[in-house]
Design an enzyme around this catalytic site. Sequence first.
Site, PDB file in Angstrom:
ATOM      1  CG  ASP A  56      -0.028  -0.095   2.533  1.00 33.89           C
ATOM      2  OD1 ASP A  56       0.207  -1.232   2.972  1.00 33.89           O
ATOM      3  OD2 ASP A  56       0.475   0.941   3.030  1.00 33.89           O
ATOM      4  CG  ASP A  91       1.561   4.941   5.698  1.00 32.97           C
ATOM      5  OD1 ASP A  91       0.907   4.104   6.346  1.00 32.97           O
ATOM      6  OD2 ASP A  91       2.117   5.915   6.231  1.00 32.97           O
TER       7      ASP A  91
HETATM    8  N1  ADE Z   1       1.208   1.364   5.797  1.00 33.78           N
HETATM    9  C1  ADE Z   1       1.762   0.504   6.645  1.00 33.78           C
HETATM   10  N2  ADE Z   1       2.235   0.932   7.850  1.00 33.78           N
HETATM   11  C2  ADE Z   1       2.832   0.051   8.693  1.00 33.78           C
HETATM   12  N3  ADE Z   1       2.951  -1.260   8.451  1.00 33.78           N
HETATM   13  C3  ADE Z   1       2.481  -1.714   7.286  1.00 33.78           C
HETATM   14  N4  ADE Z   1       2.482  -2.952   6.756  1.00 33.78           N
HETATM   15  C4  ADE Z   1       1.893  -2.881   5.550  1.00 33.78           C
HETATM   16  N5  ADE Z   1       1.514  -1.621   5.276  1.00 33.78           N
HETATM   17  C5  ADE Z   1       1.870  -0.869   6.343  1.00 33.78           C
END
Ligand code: ADE
Length: 306
Positions: free
Chosen positions: A221, A223
């Site tokens: 992703d 974030d």
């Molecule tokens: N955006 C994110 N923040 C922290 N850990 C994650 N693991 C997968 N995506 C994450």
Amino acid sequence: MTGPVNADLYSDVKIAIIGGSGLYHLDNLKVLGEINPETPWGHPSDKIIISETPDGHKIAFLARHGRGHFLNPSEVPARANIAALKHIGVEVILAFSAVGSLREEIKPRDFVLPSQIVDRTKGIRPSTYFENGVTAHVGFADPFDKELSDIIFAQGNVCEGVTFHTNKTLVCMEGPAFSTRAESHMYRSWGCDIINMSVLPEAKLAREAEIGYQMVCMSTDYDCWKETEEAVSVEAVIANLGANSDNAKKLLLAVIPAVTKALDAGELKSVAALQGANKYAVITSKEKRNAEQLKKLEYLLPGYFI
Ligand SMILES: Nc1ncnc2[nH]cnc12
Ligand SMILES: CSC[C@H]1O[C@H](OP(=O)(O)O)[C@H](O)[C@@H]1O
């Protein structure tokens, strides 16, 4: 170890795989057996599975959050995990992690081999073996193993269509809630490239245990810094976990023989340099060292301090 343990089962295991979110089994390998060691720091996250690749290489596998993901990142018994792997003879850990991307060019489903860590955990995770009257300070300037990273990168072509990025900085947050937008922008301004909740204290404990350690990060992703994307959610992460774990399994079929070959040929200089490195890292004077703690350390680094 609890229960009868056949030491032959893990006698020549030198490589361990730690699976993170979405990577709870290596079902493309043959399972030889499982062990559930009790360490001075308790039991690992789950049973350690001893498996064999199709070409006969034995490895140990451990699910970081347990099979079924019942441990949150702050609850992972990292000291027991690393101590148990060390005790059975592991010299190299390849740790997998689902991460958020803080960079446009690191897209979901890309793989990243980080070289640096920024610590944003909150001090609530037990993170050292050297405490309670036995203080030591180990070097952690370069938290990952560049030689392992190079081997993994060289095998990356087995994952068709997956882009690999190297030499990136991973920020480790406490969680379990994801970051705020202000935090996500701040990590970008600090030069961080990817984010997870799992690399610490795991990487630090591996260094204390003199085990070579490289994390393989699999992006899921963006974030929450990217305005054109939805903020990260477990649903969004899960949407990419299946493809990532299929690629991780493929990658391991190529990486395990390559790492074994390099280990056997004595080509992993960084792993060799770790052996004995912490023998003189204890700064507590001999007469002040806590006997109970020394006994615990004997499980991890036998013959070093007693
Ligand atoms: N955006 C994110 N923040 C922290 N850990 C994650 N693991 C997968 N995506 C994450
Ligand atoms: C499921 S999203 C957040 C969760 O996923 C990552 O786990 P792991 O590193 O074990 O793959 C991240 O670090 C968080 O723990």
